[in-house]
Each structure stands twice: as C-alpha cells, then as structure tokens.
Enzyme design. Structure first.
Site, PDB file in Angstrom:
ATOM      1  N   ILE A   1       5.988  41.962 -95.469  1.00 29.34           N
ATOM      2  CA  ILE A   1       5.876  42.932 -94.381  1.00 29.34           C
ATOM      3  C   ILE A   1       4.794  43.947 -94.702  1.00 29.34           C
ATOM      4  O   ILE A   1       4.747  44.479 -95.816  1.00 29.34           O
ATOM      5  CB  ILE A   1       7.210  43.691 -94.187  1.00 29.34           C
ATOM      6  CG1 ILE A   1       8.370  42.704 -94.026  1.00 29.34           C
ATOM      7  CG2 ILE A   1       7.128  44.635 -92.991  1.00 29.34           C
ATOM      8  CD1 ILE A   1       9.727  43.326 -94.253  1.00 29.34           C
ATOM      9  N   CYS A   2       3.955  44.215 -93.718  1.00 27.56           N
ATOM     10  CA  CYS A   2       2.916  45.213 -93.898  1.00 27.56           C
ATOM     11  C   CYS A   2       3.350  46.461 -93.128  1.00 27.56           C
ATOM     12  O   CYS A   2       3.188  46.554 -91.928  1.00 27.56           O
ATOM     13  CB  CYS A   2       1.602  44.658 -93.362  1.00 27.56           C
ATOM     14  SG  CYS A   2       0.304  45.870 -93.183  1.00 27.56           S
TER      15      CYS A   2
END
Lengths: 155, 291
Positions: free
Chosen positions: A93-94
C-alpha cells in the site's frame, strides 16, 4: 535497559479492539505482538468493492508506535487485493500515513484500518498504480523502506 | 597491591558475566582503598540487588547519596531495594527523585525505564493496601458472623429454658409444653438464620464495589504509550503526553504528532496541573497504574 514499549501498548490496543471495533473492521488473529490479521469491508455501495472482504496483515517492530507498523493486503482464495491506484497487486500500500514521514505515534491499528477503509470508499478509479507489473516483479524491499512518490494525493 | 580502579573494572566484568557474588566482593575491596567513590557504592548496590541483599543495598545507596545527592543510579537502586522491602513510600520517593533528575539532565535513554518504575511503585503500594483492606474486611466479616451466631445460640437457649422449668409437672401437659418450646426455638433459630443470611448478603454486595469503576479517563492516558501519565508535558498545540514517550518520538521525528508542525524537545513544557490530577487519580485508583 529499554521498556518493552510495543508489547505494552499493543496489549492495551488488543484489549480495546477485542471488545469493540467500528463497523466493517474485524480482528482475525492477534496471537502475539508481532503480527496481527484484520479483515476490512467497504460499507457504502462503491461498485468497486461491493460484497468483498479484504485481509490486512500488520507487522510491528519493537519500537511501535514510535515506528509505523508494516501494513499490507494479503491474498487468499476469498480475500482479493482491492483495486486502487495506490495499492499494488502484491498487496503493498502506498499511503503516506504508513511511511516514516507520515506516521504519527498517536495513530493505532484501529485508526489505520479506518483510514484504509475511507481510502477505498473515496476511490472511483478501477486501476492499479502506474508501473504495477514492473514493481511487483522487481521489488524485493520491505514496504517501509520503499520511497514512494506520493503522486496525486487527492485520490 | 591492586588499585581500586582495577578492582572496579574486574568487578564490572564479573557483574556483566552474572557472577554477582564475586563482583560484590571486588567492589568491597575497592571501597576499602577508596571509600569516597560514589560509583563504587552504586555498583556494589546493584550487585547486592541481584543477590537480594536488600538492607545492604540500602546502606550502599545511602552512603552514595551522602557523597553525591544527585546520583540517579543511587536513587533508582534505593527505590528498588525499598520496593523489595515493601517500604512503598520510600520506594516512590526515590523513584520520583531519579525520574526528576533524569528529566532535568535530558537523559532520555533511561527516562522510559524510570517512568515505568514510578508506575510500578504506585501499583505495588496500591496492591499492598488492597490486600490489607481485603484481609481486614474478611476478618470483620468473620467476626460479625461469629457474633450473630453466638446471639442466635443465646436466644435459642432462652426460649428452651422456659420448657425446662415446666418439666416437673409430668404427663401429657409436659409433653405438650416441650413440643411448643421446640416449635418456638425453631422459629427463633430461623429468625436469626435469616439475619445472618442478610448480613452475608451485605458483605457480598460491598465486595465488588472496587471492581465497578475500573475505567481510566482519557485525560489521564498518554496517547503514545497508553499508560497513565507520570510526568506529562504539553506541546505547542495544547496536547499533553508522557515525557518519556514524546521525547522518544521527537528524537526521531521533530514534529507534533497531531499537527505535524515542527516541534523540538526544548519546546515541551511540564503540565503541572495534569500531573497533579493524574497523581490524585492514581491515589484513588492504584490498579490503573498497570492498566
């Protein structure tokens, strides 16, 4: 001498989330203070995520909550990786909240789950981050060591 | 002849290796040669703590504090020894002294340990008081119930006494009187049994009172460690944290956890009113020290 910061605080978080969690968030397992699994659902009727449940894996270092936890989606037969321009197809996840810079020690497991819920709720793009295939093939780093470029923060 | 410094070094090596008996002996030899060295006293005190020699550890710390009143290690060891000896007030006093000196010296490496130790002193003092209260209540309960039992026996005796007086008359009348008496004493006994049962009930109801209010108000909790605050400090944005926690955070990321604005350790201020409030809360609710 150092105080077992993480264990104490995680014990207290566990106490709290075992008795109550916001709707759409469920504790799956927390057998130790290193790795917890939680399920999240998107509550509104965003067609991208309807009728699906996603599995999150939290990993804590001994300096949690001074250091952020490592949070990724994991894939199981009945738990897909949600489609989102900030979520790679390998579950990484960014999200600035989870990076060294964006993290704050007043965040907790519950607030991270809620942030991810709302990140999905607010999304309408049926796409992966740019360069997803290449990233998934080539990446060998731990999520927290990746210097994400936080493009289009309005998503 | 060996120099005191060499003896101390060797003592430290033995201590590190876990040979506390030898370490203690080496520090003692060094002290004979150099009786005014505060570090020798604290080192020997630590060895003696490991050996559970509480009284002699107290003596060493006291000797050290006479030479160096601001020695953090001496206060900390002294507090540990007092805690083991169940001298809770002294334990807390020296735990606080060590914590205050450490905060003043901006020695954030030991701050967390000392904060936890202050809480531990409070918790153990509270537990001891609770145990005593529980014991005293149990004693009182047993005593009151025994008193009621005696009253019951006396009342029953009194009723059956009238039956004994009528015994001379003999015959059917006596038998009838005896039956009436037996009936009366059964009634009296039942009456007293009901009283005893009610008394038991009252004690039973009094017991869980302490359990009922076991929630900690949010204002007393540090949002980073989730512990009750011992030494709260306030940020520019007006939010308070435990000193040890926020310092640990600011050392790595000098920004306010809530607003993300730049924030430096030097900008933190003690929140004395909150400290007082937390202290009062813990006095009433010592169990929360370990919450």
């Amino acid at each position: 001498m150092s105080v077992p910061f993480a264990a104490k605080r995680l014990g207290k978080e566990l106490n709290k989330i075992s008795s109550s969690l916001p709707p759409g968030i469920e504790l799956v397992s927390a057998d130790n203070f290193e790795e917890w699994l939680l399920d999240i659902k998107v509550l509104d009727n965003n067609p991208l995520y309807q009728n699906q449940t996603y599995r999150l894996k939290f990993r804590f270092s001994p300096s949690y909550p001074i250091e952020p936890p490592e949070v990724v989606f994991i894939q199981l037969p009945d738990r897909p990786i949600p489609i989102h321009p900030h979520i790679y197809s390998n579950g990484i996840i960014c999200l600035d909240l989870l990076g060294q810079q964006g993290w704050s020690p007043v965040q907790n497991v519950e607030s991270v789950c809620m942030s991810l819920q709302s990140m999905l709720t607010g999304n309408s793009k049926n796409e992966r981050p740019p360069g997803d295939e290449e990233f998934v093939r080539a990446n060998t780093m731990r999520p927290k060591d990746i210097q994400f470029y936080y493009h289009d923060n309005d998503v | 002849m060996a120099k005191p410094n060499q003896l101390k070094e060797e003592g430290n090596r033995r201590f590190q290796a876990g040979d506390y008996v030898m370490a203690e002996a080496l520090y003692s030899q060094a002290l004979i040669l150099d009786p005014n060295n505060p570090a020798l006293y604290t080192n020997r005190a630590m060895a003696r703590l490991k050996l559970n020699q509480w009284d002699s550890a107290v003596a060493d710390c006291t000797a050290c504090l006479r030479l160096a009143p601001d020695n953090v290690k001496a206060h900390y060891s002294l507090s540990q020894a007092h805690l083991a000896l169940r001298a809770y007030d002294d334990a807390l006093h020296h735990a606080r002294a060590a914590h205050a000196l450490c905060a003043k010296a901006a020695d954030d490496k030991s701050l967390g340990t000392l904060t936890a130790h202050v809480l531990r002193c409070k918790k153990e003092a509270w537990d001891a008081a609770e145990r005593r209260r529980a014991r005293e209540n149990a004693d009182l309960e047993a005593e009151v119930l025994a008193l009621l039992e005696r009253e019951k026996e006396a009342a029953v005796r009194e009723v059956s006494g009238t039956a004994a007086a009528g015994e001379e008359e003999g015959g059917a009348a006596a038998a009838a009187a005896a039956a009436a008496d037996a009936e009366a004493s059964r009634e009296v006994a039942a009456e007293w049994d009901a009283k005893i049962e009610r008394m038991r009930d009252v004690f039973e109801k009094a017991r869980p009172v302490g359990e009922k209010r076991r929630t900690v108000p949010d204002w007393a909790i540090d949002d980073i460690s989730f512990c009750v605050m011992v030494d709260p400090v306030i940020t520019k944005s007006g939010k308070s944290y435990e000193r040890a926690s926020i310092v640990e955070h600011l050392r790595r990321h000098p920004h306010d956890p809530l607003t993300r604005e730049p924030l430096y350790i030097s900008e933190l201020r003690p929140n004395l009113d909150l400290k007082q409030a937390c202290e009062e809360f813990l006095q009433e609710n010592g169990w929360a020290a370990d919450w």
